[in-house]
Design a protein around this motif. Structure first.
Motif, PDB file in Angstrom:
ATOM      1  N   ILE A 104       0.999  -1.525   0.100  1.00 26.08           N
ATOM      2  CA  ILE A 104       0.046  -0.066   0.097  1.00 26.08           C
ATOM      3  C   ILE A 104       0.944   1.280   0.071  1.00 26.08           C
ATOM      4  O   ILE A 104       1.832   1.277   0.822  1.00 26.08           O
ATOM      5  CB  ILE A 104      -0.880  -0.017   1.224  1.00 26.08           C
ATOM      6  N   SER A 105       0.495   2.099  -0.931  1.00 26.46           N
ATOM      7  CA  SER A 105       1.210   3.562  -0.964  1.00 26.46           C
ATOM      8  C   SER A 105      -0.035   4.216  -0.515  1.00 26.46           C
ATOM      9  O   SER A 105      -1.161   4.400  -0.386  1.00 26.46           O
ATOM     10  CB  SER A 105       1.697   3.746  -2.358  1.00 26.46           C
ATOM     11  N   ASP A 106       0.471   5.926  -0.291  1.00 21.31           N
ATOM     12  CA  ASP A 106      -0.521   6.780   0.347  1.00 21.31           C
ATOM     13  C   ASP A 106       0.075   8.141  -0.078  1.00 21.31           C
ATOM     14  O   ASP A 106       1.275   8.342   0.280  1.00 21.31           O
ATOM     15  CB  ASP A 106      -0.630   6.690   2.065  1.00 21.31           C
ATOM     16  N   SER A 107      -0.685   8.982  -0.647  1.00 24.13           N
ATOM     17  CA  SER A 107      -0.283  10.304  -1.067  1.00 24.13           C
ATOM     18  C   SER A 107      -1.306  11.137  -1.107  1.00 24.13           C
ATOM     19  O   SER A 107      -2.476  10.976  -1.278  1.00 24.13           O
ATOM     20  CB  SER A 107       0.530  10.380  -2.337  1.00 24.13           C
ATOM     21  N   ALA A 202       3.878   7.833   6.167  1.00 23.40           N
ATOM     22  CA  ALA A 202       3.618   8.900   5.374  1.00 23.40           C
ATOM     23  C   ALA A 202       3.665  10.019   6.341  1.00 23.40           C
ATOM     24  O   ALA A 202       3.262  10.050   7.411  1.00 23.40           O
ATOM     25  CB  ALA A 202       2.154   8.542   5.014  1.00 23.40           C
ATOM     26  N   ILE A 203       4.311  11.082   5.924  1.00 30.93           N
ATOM     27  CA  ILE A 203       4.357  12.341   6.204  1.00 30.93           C
ATOM     28  C   ILE A 203       3.135  13.291   5.632  1.00 30.93           C
ATOM     29  O   ILE A 203       3.146  13.551   4.445  1.00 30.93           O
ATOM     30  CB  ILE A 203       5.692  13.013   6.251  1.00 30.93           C
ATOM     31  N   GLU A 204       2.272  13.849   6.467  1.00 32.72           N
ATOM     32  CA  GLU A 204       1.317  14.583   5.845  1.00 32.72           C
ATOM     33  C   GLU A 204       0.766  15.835   6.893  1.00 32.72           C
ATOM     34  O   GLU A 204      -0.248  15.766   7.389  1.00 32.72           O
ATOM     35  CB  GLU A 204       0.024  13.651   5.760  1.00 32.72           C
ATOM     36  N   PRO A 205       1.376  16.871   6.370  1.00 29.29           N
ATOM     37  CA  PRO A 205       0.754  18.239   7.114  1.00 29.29           C
ATOM     38  C   PRO A 205      -0.536  18.671   6.628  1.00 29.29           C
ATOM     39  O   PRO A 205      -0.994  18.643   5.426  1.00 29.29           O
ATOM     40  CB  PRO A 205       1.698  19.284   6.575  1.00 29.29           C
ATOM     41  N   MET A 206      -1.277  18.559   7.762  1.00 29.11           N
ATOM     42  CA  MET A 206      -2.618  19.407   7.629  1.00 29.11           C
ATOM     43  C   MET A 206      -2.852  20.351   8.360  1.00 29.11           C
ATOM     44  O   MET A 206      -2.790  20.538   9.466  1.00 29.11           O
ATOM     45  CB  MET A 206      -3.681  18.241   8.278  1.00 29.11           C
ATOM     46  N   ILE A 207      -2.885  21.646   7.409  1.00 26.83           N
ATOM     47  CA  ILE A 207      -2.515  22.902   7.884  1.00 26.83           C
ATOM     48  C   ILE A 207      -3.861  23.790   7.616  1.00 26.83           C
ATOM     49  O   ILE A 207      -4.247  23.855   6.522  1.00 26.83           O
ATOM     50  CB  ILE A 207      -1.607  23.710   7.280  1.00 26.83           C
ATOM     51  N   CYS A 232      -5.467  22.788   4.049  1.00 29.24           N
ATOM     52  CA  CYS A 232      -4.669  22.339   2.859  1.00 29.24           C
ATOM     53  C   CYS A 232      -3.721  21.175   3.539  1.00 29.24           C
ATOM     54  O   CYS A 232      -3.529  20.854   4.602  1.00 29.24           O
ATOM     55  CB  CYS A 232      -3.403  23.327   2.519  1.00 29.24           C
ATOM     56  N   HIS A 233      -3.631  20.372   2.703  1.00 30.69           N
ATOM     57  CA  HIS A 233      -3.223  18.744   2.873  1.00 30.69           C
ATOM     58  C   HIS A 233      -2.314  18.302   1.800  1.00 30.69           C
ATOM     59  O   HIS A 233      -2.631  18.335   0.693  1.00 30.69           O
ATOM     60  CB  HIS A 233      -4.167  17.909   3.348  1.00 30.69           C
ATOM     61  N   TRP A 234      -1.189  18.109   2.186  1.00 28.40           N
ATOM     62  CA  TRP A 234       0.033  17.427   1.307  1.00 28.40           C
ATOM     63  C   TRP A 234       0.710  16.160   1.932  1.00 28.40           C
ATOM     64  O   TRP A 234       0.783  16.189   3.173  1.00 28.40           O
ATOM     65  CB  TRP A 234       1.182  18.165   0.995  1.00 28.40           C
ATOM     66  N   GLU A 235       0.824  15.064   1.420  1.00 31.39           N
ATOM     67  CA  GLU A 235       1.410  13.883   1.853  1.00 31.39           C
ATOM     68  C   GLU A 235       2.365  13.165   0.797  1.00 31.39           C
ATOM     69  O   GLU A 235       1.913  13.031  -0.333  1.00 31.39           O
ATOM     70  CB  GLU A 235       0.426  13.029   2.393  1.00 31.39           C
ATOM     71  N   HIS A 236       3.411  12.757   1.275  1.00 30.78           N
ATOM     72  CA  HIS A 236       4.381  11.608   0.731  1.00 30.78           C
ATOM     73  C   HIS A 236       4.458  10.387   1.424  1.00 30.78           C
ATOM     74  O   HIS A 236       4.613  10.571   2.667  1.00 30.78           O
ATOM     75  CB  HIS A 236       5.356  12.278  -0.003  1.00 30.78           C
ATOM     76  N   THR A 237       4.552   9.214   0.893  1.00 32.42           N
ATOM     77  CA  THR A 237       5.090   8.107   1.692  1.00 32.42           C
ATOM     78  C   THR A 237       6.731   7.992   1.432  1.00 32.42           C
ATOM     79  O   THR A 237       7.119   7.949   0.163  1.00 32.42           O
ATOM     80  CB  THR A 237       4.487   6.823   1.083  1.00 32.42           C
ATOM     81  N   LEU A 248       8.993   7.835  -2.014  1.00 31.12           N
ATOM     82  CA  LEU A 248       8.817   6.894  -2.721  1.00 31.12           C
ATOM     83  C   LEU A 248       7.317   7.261  -3.741  1.00 31.12           C
ATOM     84  O   LEU A 248       7.227   6.706  -4.663  1.00 31.12           O
ATOM     85  CB  LEU A 248       8.096   5.576  -1.672  1.00 31.12           C
ATOM     86  N   THR A 249       6.599   8.271  -3.327  1.00 30.27           N
ATOM     87  CA  THR A 249       5.430   8.765  -3.977  1.00 30.27           C
ATOM     88  C   THR A 249       5.909   9.919  -4.852  1.00 30.27           C
ATOM     89  O   THR A 249       4.945  10.531  -5.348  1.00 30.27           O
ATOM     90  CB  THR A 249       4.295   8.984  -3.226  1.00 30.27           C
TER      91      THR A 249
END
Length: 251
Positions: A104-107, A202-207, A232-237, A248-249
């Motif tokens: 599983i991946s997540d972005s 997964a690092i995912e700031p929700m600001i 706003c929300h950004w995310e990378h695995t 990875l993403t």
């Protein structure tokens, strides 16, 4: 318990992540004024089926779709709808997981629809920047999880943004959500494990433009800012490999 991945497992997660990056490359240009969030979800699911992958969010604790489409004051977990049509000036965060051969991946990517206000554009730019500052902090020798939180929160608070505390990043790879939790704010109450080889998360700031406080709507999924200002929300695995931290993403 944090599940460390070996090189083979990371290679399989990497393949899933690269497919997810390809999906954003294909679908992203179609996220424009006039499209519904339901149609965005259909485009993503069609891409997955074409590449023999699955959307593991669909059915996860009863969630009905493969994507979360969060518009304007929706922070996360916005449910796609035929009635929700994107308009000029909107901002939309599209959060997607892909299951490819059991890995599983997540972005999450955030899109500006047409011309947005300067304040909304700045929120998007600085939230994305905070993601990369968090990744940079995680890549340093002997880094710990709260080093990510420090990097994200210290940057966003320069702009007096609200850093969401109720939700956070997480381990990923075998399941959608694994240990460790990866918060975006520093607290002595939060665990602070050292980042080790084999960790995938997964690092995912929700600001939020205003308060950090949020509320969950009656559908038990949609999370809104309490003051209804944009979020706003950004995310990378990412993975810690023998060669260092790898996004990875993004490739």
């Amino acid at each position: 318990m944090i599940q460390l991945k070996d090189e083979y497992q990371i290679s399989k997660i990497r393949s899933s992540c690269h497919l997810l990056s390809d999906m954003f490359d294909e679908v992203g240009p179609q996220v424009v004024e006039g499209i519904s969030t339901y149609d965005i979800d259909r485009l993503c699911e069609s891409f997955m089926k074409k590449h023999h992958a699955k959307g593991p969010c669909k059915g996860y604790f009863g969630y009905p779709n493969v994507t979360c489409t969060s518009v304007n004051s929706t922070v996360i977990h916005g449910i796609p709808s035929k009635k929700e049509i994107l308009q000029e000036g909107d901002i939309i965060s599209i959060d997607v997981c892909i299951d490819l051969d059991g890995y599983i991946s997540d972005s999450t990517h955030t899109y500006e629809i047409g011309k947005v206000s300067e304040k909304v554009h700045q929120l998007n730019v600085e939230t994305r920047k905070s993601l990369y500052l968090g990744i940079e902090a995680a890549s340093k020798p002997n880094a710990r999880i709260q080093d990510i939180a420090q990097a994200v929160s210290s940057h966003c608070r320069k702009f007096k943004y609200g850093v969401v505390k109720d939700y956070c990043g997480h381990g990923v790879g075998f399941e959608i959500h694994e240990d460790p939790e990866v918060p975006n704010y520093v607290s002595l109450a939060n665990p602070n494990p050292r980042i080790k080889k084999g960790m995938v998360f997964a690092i995912e700031p929700m600001i939020n433009m205003g308060t950090w406080k949020v509320e969950v709507l009656r559908d038990n999924w949609t999370v809104k800012t309490l003051d209804r200002l944009p979020s706003c929300h950004w995310e990378h695995t990412v993975a810690m490999t023998e060669n260092g931290l790898e996004i990875l993403t993004e490739y």
